[in-house]
Write a protein that holds these residues in place. Structure first.
Motif, PDB file in Angstrom:
ATOM      1  N   VAL A 232      44.276  36.142  37.643  1.00 20.63           N
ATOM      2  CA  VAL A 232      44.019  34.946  36.820  1.00 20.63           C
ATOM      3  C   VAL A 232      45.095  33.888  37.033  1.00 20.63           C
ATOM      4  O   VAL A 232      46.288  34.195  36.946  1.00 20.63           O
ATOM      5  CB  VAL A 232      43.940  35.312  35.321  1.00 20.63           C
ATOM      6  CG1 VAL A 232      44.096  34.089  34.442  1.00 20.63           C
ATOM      7  CG2 VAL A 232      42.621  35.986  35.037  1.00 20.63           C
ATOM      8  N   GLY A 233      44.627  32.658  37.270  1.00 25.64           N
ATOM      9  CA  GLY A 233      45.440  31.446  37.297  1.00 25.64           C
ATOM     10  C   GLY A 233      46.889  31.630  37.687  1.00 25.64           C
ATOM     11  O   GLY A 233      47.229  32.294  38.655  1.00 25.64           O
ATOM     12  N   SER A 234      47.762  31.044  36.896  1.00 26.72           N
ATOM     13  CA  SER A 234      49.207  31.114  37.138  1.00 26.72           C
ATOM     14  C   SER A 234      49.833  32.081  36.128  1.00 26.72           C
ATOM     15  O   SER A 234      49.180  32.526  35.190  1.00 26.72           O
ATOM     16  CB  SER A 234      49.800  29.729  36.933  1.00 26.72           C
ATOM     17  OG  SER A 234      49.552  29.345  35.594  1.00 26.72           O
TER      18      SER A 234
ATOM     19  N   ALA B 241      32.403  31.213  35.460  1.00 27.25           N
ATOM     20  CA  ALA B 241      33.511  31.572  36.347  1.00 27.25           C
ATOM     21  C   ALA B 241      34.561  32.450  35.665  1.00 27.25           C
ATOM     22  O   ALA B 241      35.569  32.794  36.277  1.00 27.25           O
ATOM     23  CB  ALA B 241      34.175  30.298  36.866  1.00 27.25           C
ATOM     24  N   GLY B 242      34.331  32.827  34.406  1.00 21.67           N
ATOM     25  CA  GLY B 242      35.291  33.690  33.702  1.00 21.67           C
ATOM     26  C   GLY B 242      35.359  35.051  34.375  1.00 21.67           C
ATOM     27  O   GLY B 242      34.330  35.701  34.552  1.00 21.67           O
ATOM     28  N   ASP B 243      36.557  35.470  34.726  1.00 19.71           N
ATOM     29  CA  ASP B 243      36.696  36.701  35.522  1.00 19.71           C
ATOM     30  C   ASP B 243      36.357  37.980  34.769  1.00 19.71           C
ATOM     31  O   ASP B 243      35.884  38.946  35.354  1.00 19.71           O
ATOM     32  CB  ASP B 243      38.133  36.816  36.040  1.00 19.71           C
ATOM     33  CG  ASP B 243      38.403  35.810  37.136  1.00 19.71           C
ATOM     34  OD1 ASP B 243      37.465  35.482  37.880  1.00 19.71           O
ATOM     35  OD2 ASP B 243      39.554  35.353  37.243  1.00 19.71           O
TER      36      ASP B 243
ATOM     37  N   VAL C 261      37.326  41.922  42.847  1.00 18.76           N
ATOM     38  CA  VAL C 261      37.917  40.945  43.784  1.00 18.76           C
ATOM     39  C   VAL C 261      37.191  39.626  43.585  1.00 18.76           C
ATOM     40  O   VAL C 261      35.974  39.607  43.389  1.00 18.76           O
ATOM     41  CB  VAL C 261      37.762  41.404  45.259  1.00 18.76           C
ATOM     42  CG1 VAL C 261      38.045  40.260  46.224  1.00 18.76           C
ATOM     43  CG2 VAL C 261      38.706  42.561  45.579  1.00 18.76           C
ATOM     44  N   LYS C 262      37.948  38.536  43.618  1.00 21.56           N
ATOM     45  CA  LYS C 262      37.244  37.251  43.560  1.00 21.56           C
ATOM     46  C   LYS C 262      37.574  36.431  44.794  1.00 21.56           C
ATOM     47  O   LYS C 262      38.654  36.578  45.375  1.00 21.56           O
ATOM     48  CB  LYS C 262      37.583  36.488  42.286  1.00 21.56           C
ATOM     49  CG  LYS C 262      38.975  35.925  42.208  1.00 21.56           C
ATOM     50  CD  LYS C 262      39.100  35.110  40.936  1.00 21.56           C
ATOM     51  CE  LYS C 262      40.542  34.740  40.674  1.00 21.56           C
ATOM     52  NZ  LYS C 262      40.715  34.067  39.405  1.00 21.56           N
ATOM     53  N   LEU C 263      36.631  35.601  45.128  1.00 29.14           N
ATOM     54  CA  LEU C 263      36.850  34.677  46.233  1.00 29.14           C
ATOM     55  C   LEU C 263      37.983  33.731  45.843  1.00 29.14           C
ATOM     56  O   LEU C 263      37.981  33.184  44.743  1.00 29.14           O
ATOM     57  CB  LEU C 263      35.566  33.872  46.450  1.00 29.14           C
ATOM     58  CG  LEU C 263      35.620  32.759  47.495  1.00 29.14           C
ATOM     59  CD1 LEU C 263      35.915  33.321  48.859  1.00 29.14           C
ATOM     60  CD2 LEU C 263      34.308  31.998  47.508  1.00 29.14           C
TER      61      LEU C 263
END
Ligand SMILES: Cc1cc2nc3c(=O)[nH]c(=O)nc-3n(C[C@H](O)[C@H](O)[C@H](O)COP(=O)(O)OP(=O)(O)OC[C@H]3O[C@@H](n4cnc5c(N)ncnc54)[C@H](O)[C@@H]3O)c2cc1C
Length: 281
Positions: free
Chosen positions: A96-98, A117-119, A181-183
């Protein structure tokens, strides 16, 4: 603006009773504050979830893991209880993000935002999570995640209700593992454009049971049944990765309405390869 900062579950119920349809629950604020700053929403009251100890815990109760709604991504990433069978949640949190977003953003807020788009949403679909929701009358209800997420930005949670816990039954088989896994996971600040999560049972190198869910290609996650069937009895090798990768590419072309559909279809193979590699590592 009114603010409520309950410190116990009974104070939470009492605070919920004072909210109006213009009020908002706030957890990490990583989504909500952006929407408030842009003027998109102007709440008359905020109810902060982070002071109730029960909502900050991850614990195993019998065969179930219970994750408090106010648990942050960083806490998910570092939880020993989640490592192993529920590794997909750890994978999701890591990507997730930063660091700042991971330190503040919560799993309850991810569900509350209900972004395609929520993981965590596809991961919770794959794990058949049950969402525990508190109401203003002092009681709780439990609903499967599939009934909570209604569409982009839409949940079944009313203005005077709040997610308090996420319950996940730990898969029994010792041969079970999960992964996500996300792109775009290699560049740190990305919003997921394809999220692939799998729960596999593997015996003697062969897949005996498979659950595959794809996020971010349609408004709500898709159960990828064709891939699940094709994987049974197979060893994770290049042929399988190519075959499932092609299937995902075809699925995206068939069902995704996203403007980046062609790019996603092209990138699908790499995401499938990355997620299947996690099961042989
Ligand atoms: C730079 C950046 C990068 C990001 N990267 C990612 C990423 O990689 N993957 C990803 O999935 N997301 C990402 N996000 C989005 C965001 O961080 C997540 O959705 C996060 O989980 C939101 O949690 P929060 O606690 O901050 O929610 P908040 O902002 O506090 O709330 C979000 C929404 O949920 C509601 N809500 C909050 N808690 C509850 C509750 N307990 N019960 C009911 N409703 C509730 C709120 O009212 C609000 O509508 C990113 C955001 C930013 C700004």
């Amino acid at each position: 603006m009114m603010s409520f900062t309950p410190k116990t579950l009974s104070e939470l119920h009492a605070s919920l009773a004072q909210l109006t349809p213009q009020s908002k629950i706030i957890s990490g604020g990583t989504d909500l504050i952006i929407n408030m700053n842009s003027g998109e929403i102007t709440p008359d009251a905020l109810l902060y979830m982070g002071n109730v100890p029960e909502l900050k815990k991850i614990e195993q109760v019998g065969d179930t893991v219970e994750i408090g709604a106010a648990v942050t991504m960083t806490e998910l990433e570092n939880s020993p209880i989640l490592q192993g069978k529920l590794q997909a949640i750890v994978d999701g949190a890591k990507d997730v993000g930063s660091q700042q977003i991971r330190n503040n953003g919560t799993i309850g807020g991810n569900i509350g935002t209900a972004s395609p788009a929520g993981d965590f949403i596809p991961i919770l679909f794959m794990l058949d999570a049950v969402i525990v929701i508190a109401n203003s009358e002092g009681t709780f209800k439990e609903l499967p995640i599939k009934e909570v997420i209604l569409g982009p930005g839409k949940t079944c949670i009313d203005y005077n209700e709040a997610i308090v816990k996420i319950k996940i039954k730990i898969p029994e088989s010792p041969n079970y593992k999960s992964a996500f896994v996300k792109l775009g996971s290699r560049s740190k600040v990305t919003i997921s454009r394809i999220g692939v999560t799998m729960g596999l049972e593997i015996e003697d190198h062969k897949i005996t049971k498979a659950k595959v869910v794809i996020g971010a290609i349609t408004p709500t996650p898709v159960n990828f049944e064709k891939a699940e069937k094709a994987m049974i009895g197979r060893v994770i090798d290049k042929d399988l990765k190519d075959e499932i990768g092609q299937m995902l590419s075809d699925l995206i072309k068939e069902i995704s309405k996203s403007r980046s559909r062609e790019y996603k279809a092209w990138a699908a193979k790499g995401v499938i390869e990355d997620v299947l590699d996690k099961f042989v590592a």
